[in-house]
Design an enzyme around this catalytic site. Structure first.
Site, PDB file in Angstrom:
ATOM      1  N   HIS A  68      -0.661  -6.047  -7.113  1.00  0.00           N
ATOM      2  CA  HIS A  68      -1.264  -5.549  -8.357  1.00  0.00           C
ATOM      3  C   HIS A  68      -0.761  -6.316  -9.587  1.00  0.00           C
ATOM      4  CE1 HIS A  68      -3.471  -2.404  -6.474  1.00  0.00           C
ATOM      5  NE2 HIS A  68      -2.399  -1.753  -6.048  1.00  0.00           N
ATOM      6  N   HIS A 176       5.168   2.330   0.187  1.00  0.00           N
ATOM      7  CA  HIS A 176       5.590   3.525  -0.545  1.00  0.00           C
ATOM      8  C   HIS A 176       6.189   4.608   0.347  1.00  0.00           C
ATOM      9  CE1 HIS A 176       2.806   2.718  -4.295  1.00  0.00           C
ATOM     10  NE2 HIS A 176       3.368   1.612  -3.795  1.00  0.00           N
TER      11      HIS A 176
END
Length: 258
Positions: A68, A176
């Protein structure tokens, strides 16, 4: 030497968790260097310069990135605003910034390198294995920590084993979810497939659960949103490195769950 690595910081809750808990963690555990993955800091995608400054002020010494990286235009137009941030080294050579940086800590040189995978993830311009091989071949630092931002667990493990004995530690980011597979490889390199996340604990990897669940039930694409508040978690790992051997001798998960 004590080096703390913090998993992907996600959105407002992740930033709050860092601000509230990192100062005490640094003090209590006598941390010498803090590394954190920051590619999800700004609304879940990217890193603004204001949020970059916030992380540095809160006690982060080096910020790594990932897929990102390009979501905030400012990061490409004003790379000078991010001096302690590194982007994946195997991005295109035209992407501003560096993929590896060296710090001086307690009389030791510590290299930190950011690499992005190629399996089930976008962004890599060059082969991650070849890129890290080139960096290692031209490096002579005492300690070398690698953030391998990748989706596939097997790709991360393969990278760690390929460079066993050539780097100090390989720590995975991106999924994550903290993995329960910390290990010392046969030639001394420490490996953890994923450090985890600093964000909302009642979310699905940082985003609101409702949209994700609805998409899975209905098959209809959704725009995922991040919660602006709520209880949080912060996953990190403390590496204890010998000043004699420059290898990880012990580790400790430092996880905060509100």
């Amino acid at each position: 030497m004590n080096i703390l690595f913090i998993g992907d910081i996600v959105g407002k809750i992740g930033r709050r968790m860092l601000k509230e808990y990192l100062p005490n963690i640094r003090k209590e555990h006598h941390i010498d260097l803090v590394i954190a993955n920051g590619e999800n800091v700004t609304h879940g995608k990217g890193l603004s310069s204001n949020h970059y400054k916030e992380l540095i002020e809160d006690g982060v010494d080096c910020i790594t990135m990932g897929n990102h990286h390009f979501r905030v235009k400012e990061i490409l137009e004003h790379p000078e605003r991010y001096p302690l941030m590194i982007r994946p080294a195997n991005f295109s050579k035209y992407v501003p910034g560096s993929g590896t940086i060296v710090f001086s800590v307690k009389g030791k040189t510590v290299r930190i390198t950011n690499i992005i995978g190629k399996v089930f993830i976008d962004g890599a311009d060059a082969n991650p294995f070849q890129t890290l091989d080139e960096i290692v071949a031209s490096s002579s630092e005492d300690i070398h920590i690698v953030d391998f931002h990748a989706e596939a667990s097997a790709e991360k493990i393969a990278m760690a084993m390929a460079f066993d004995g050539k780097i100090t530690a390989l720590l995975g980011t991106h999924t994550h979810v903290q993995t329960n597979d910390p290990r010392f490889l046969s030639k001394g390199t420490f490996e953890l497939t994923d450090v985890g996340m600093c964000g909302g604990s009642q979310t699905i990897i940082g985003v609101n659960k409702e949209e994700v669940i609805y998409k899975n039930f209905s098959g209809i694409p959704q725009m995922f949103q991040l919660p602006s508040d709520g209880i949080g978690q912060c996953n990190s790992i403390l590496l204890k490195i010998s000043e004699e051997t420059n290898k990880v001798t012990n580790f400790e998960f430092i996880n905060v769950y509100e």
